[in-house]
Motif scaffolding. Structure first.
Motif, PDB file in Angstrom:
ATOM      1  N   MET A 152      85.559  49.043  28.712  1.00  0.00           N
ATOM      2  CA  MET A 152      85.379  47.697  28.168  1.00  0.00           C
ATOM      3  C   MET A 152      84.655  46.800  29.168  1.00  0.00           C
ATOM      4  O   MET A 152      84.683  47.067  30.370  1.00  0.00           O
ATOM      5  CB  MET A 152      86.736  47.106  27.794  1.00  0.00           C
ATOM      6  N   PRO A 153      84.015  45.729  28.710  1.00  0.00           N
ATOM      7  CA  PRO A 153      83.352  44.797  29.639  1.00  0.00           C
ATOM      8  C   PRO A 153      84.381  44.125  30.532  1.00  0.00           C
ATOM      9  O   PRO A 153      85.520  43.889  30.116  1.00  0.00           O
ATOM     10  CB  PRO A 153      82.689  43.772  28.714  1.00  0.00           C
ATOM     11  N   ILE A 154      83.989  43.797  31.756  1.00  0.00           N
ATOM     12  CA  ILE A 154      84.897  43.064  32.634  1.00  0.00           C
ATOM     13  C   ILE A 154      84.768  41.560  32.402  1.00  0.00           C
ATOM     14  O   ILE A 154      85.621  40.788  32.844  1.00  0.00           O
ATOM     15  CB  ILE A 154      84.652  43.399  34.120  1.00  0.00           C
ATOM     16  N   LYS A 155      83.711  41.154  31.704  1.00  0.00           N
ATOM     17  CA  LYS A 155      83.495  39.749  31.339  1.00  0.00           C
ATOM     18  C   LYS A 155      83.825  39.569  29.861  1.00  0.00           C
ATOM     19  O   LYS A 155      83.455  40.401  29.035  1.00  0.00           O
ATOM     20  CB  LYS A 155      82.041  39.361  31.612  1.00  0.00           C
ATOM     21  N   THR A 156      84.515  38.498  29.529  1.00  0.00           N
ATOM     22  CA  THR A 156      84.863  38.235  28.134  1.00  0.00           C
ATOM     23  C   THR A 156      83.597  38.135  27.285  1.00  0.00           C
ATOM     24  O   THR A 156      82.716  37.336  27.581  1.00  0.00           O
ATOM     25  CB  THR A 156      85.646  36.920  28.006  1.00  0.00           C
ATOM     26  N   PRO A 157      83.480  38.966  26.244  1.00  0.00           N
ATOM     27  CA  PRO A 157      82.283  38.911  25.396  1.00  0.00           C
ATOM     28  C   PRO A 157      82.182  37.580  24.674  1.00  0.00           C
ATOM     29  O   PRO A 157      83.195  36.971  24.296  1.00  0.00           O
ATOM     30  CB  PRO A 157      82.517  40.061  24.397  1.00  0.00           C
ATOM     31  N   GLU A 158      80.957  37.113  24.486  1.00  0.00           N
ATOM     32  CA  GLU A 158      80.718  35.890  23.729  1.00  0.00           C
ATOM     33  C   GLU A 158      80.611  36.237  22.250  1.00  0.00           C
ATOM     34  O   GLU A 158      79.966  37.200  21.868  1.00  0.00           O
ATOM     35  CB  GLU A 158      79.438  35.208  24.203  1.00  0.00           C
ATOM     36  N   GLY A 159      81.244  35.458  21.415  1.00  0.00           N
ATOM     37  CA  GLY A 159      81.231  35.731  19.989  1.00  0.00           C
ATOM     38  C   GLY A 159      82.115  36.917  19.650  1.00  0.00           C
ATOM     39  O   GLY A 159      83.061  37.244  20.357  1.00  0.00           O
ATOM     40  N   SER A 160      81.774  37.590  18.557  1.00  0.00           N
ATOM     41  CA  SER A 160      82.578  38.722  18.092  1.00  0.00           C
ATOM     42  C   SER A 160      82.224  39.991  18.865  1.00  0.00           C
ATOM     43  O   SER A 160      81.052  40.248  19.165  1.00  0.00           O
ATOM     44  CB  SER A 160      82.343  38.945  16.596  1.00  0.00           C
ATOM     45  N   TRP A 161      83.244  40.766  19.202  1.00  0.00           N
ATOM     46  CA  TRP A 161      83.037  42.043  19.896  1.00  0.00           C
ATOM     47  C   TRP A 161      83.962  43.073  19.274  1.00  0.00           C
ATOM     48  O   TRP A 161      85.171  42.918  19.263  1.00  0.00           O
ATOM     49  CB  TRP A 161      83.326  41.897  21.388  1.00  0.00           C
ATOM     50  N   ARG A 162      83.345  44.118  18.675  1.00  0.00           N
ATOM     51  CA  ARG A 162      84.094  45.158  17.964  1.00  0.00           C
ATOM     52  C   ARG A 162      85.040  44.542  16.936  1.00  0.00           C
ATOM     53  O   ARG A 162      86.201  44.945  16.798  1.00  0.00           O
ATOM     54  CB  ARG A 162      84.863  46.041  18.936  1.00  0.00           C
ATOM     55  N   GLY A 163      84.532  43.518  16.244  1.00  0.00           N
ATOM     56  CA  GLY A 163      85.283  42.906  15.165  1.00  0.00           C
ATOM     57  C   GLY A 163      86.322  41.891  15.595  1.00  0.00           C
ATOM     58  O   GLY A 163      87.065  41.378  14.753  1.00  0.00           O
TER      59      GLY A 163
END
Length: 230
Positions: free
Chosen positions: A58-69
């Motif tokens: 998984m990314p170590i940075k919080t994804p912007e917007g929707s991520w994998r739903g």
């Protein structure tokens, strides 16, 4: 790296791990008891923009917007960022031709579980680091990640606390900071416990999302193309 027999034995016993984590360490916060023999390796720069977890991907940075739903609050991933810094570069987990100075993780449990599978020990040409949640500001996630040695941190477990990988763990620089956080969140988090880093190592592998498949993958029992199901 642990051999397959050891890992298969561990996978068979994972049903016992979660209850143990929930039942041990309650009461007053405790300090870490591990005593590494080697010199401390300084933490390495954090690759926020492109970095992914060496254990779960998984990314170590919080994804912007929707991520994998799903969408996540600002700073949700960064608050549990962890790192293993090496004294000398080592082959990258999925590309032996590439050398890395550190491994990056978006969950404390991911770091402990990776180290457990691959036989990496704190103080043996490697130093483990965790994010101090007490000095962390979710409004300024990357700017306020303060890495502290994992061996000296106090760990807080909240039964209903939501963090990445459902690990229920945060790290604090002092027992007092962990206690204050626990008191502030007692109603929301349900049962609460405190751990030293040595206790986490003793309990490894730590339960978290899709743990059996991830351990099997790192042990070479599953292929690289698996879906983690996050």
């Amino acid at each position: 790296m642990r051999n397959r027999r050891e890992v298969v034995k561990a996978l068979a016993g994972l049903a016992l791990t979660a209850p143990a984590l929930a039942q041990m360490g309650h009461g007053n916060p405790v300090m870490a008891g591990s005593k590494p023999s080697g010199r401390a390796v300084p933490p390495k720069p954090i690759p926020w923009e492109a970095g992914t977890c060496a254990f779960c991907g998984m990314p170590i940075k919080t994804p912007e917007g929707s991520w994998r739903g799903r969408t996540f609050p600002k700073g949700f991933f960064e608050q549990t960022y962890s790192q293993i810094a090496f004294a000398e570069p080592r082959p990258a987990p999925h590309d032996p031709q590439q050398q890395v100075e550190a491994l990056h993780f978006e969950s404390i449990a991911c770091m402990v579980n990776y180290a457990w599978v691959h036989g990496i020990k704190d103080g043996e040409e490697a130093t483990f680091y965790v994010t101090d949640r007490g000095s962390y500001d979710p409004a300024r996630p990357q700017e306020t990640v303060r890495l502290i040695p994992a061996r000296s941190a106090t760990y807080y477990w909240g039964e209903r606390m939501m963090v990445v990988m459902n690990a229920h763990l945060l790290a604090f620089a002092s027992p007092k900071a962990a206690q204050e956080f626990a008191e502030k969140n007692r109603a929301q988090h349900g049962r609460q416990h405190f751990y030293s880093f040595q206790t986490l190592l003793d309990l490894a592998p730590l339960p978290e999302m899709n743990l059996v498949a991830l351990l099997a993958k790192h042990a070479g029992l599953l292929g690289e193309g698996m879906d983690h199901g996050h």
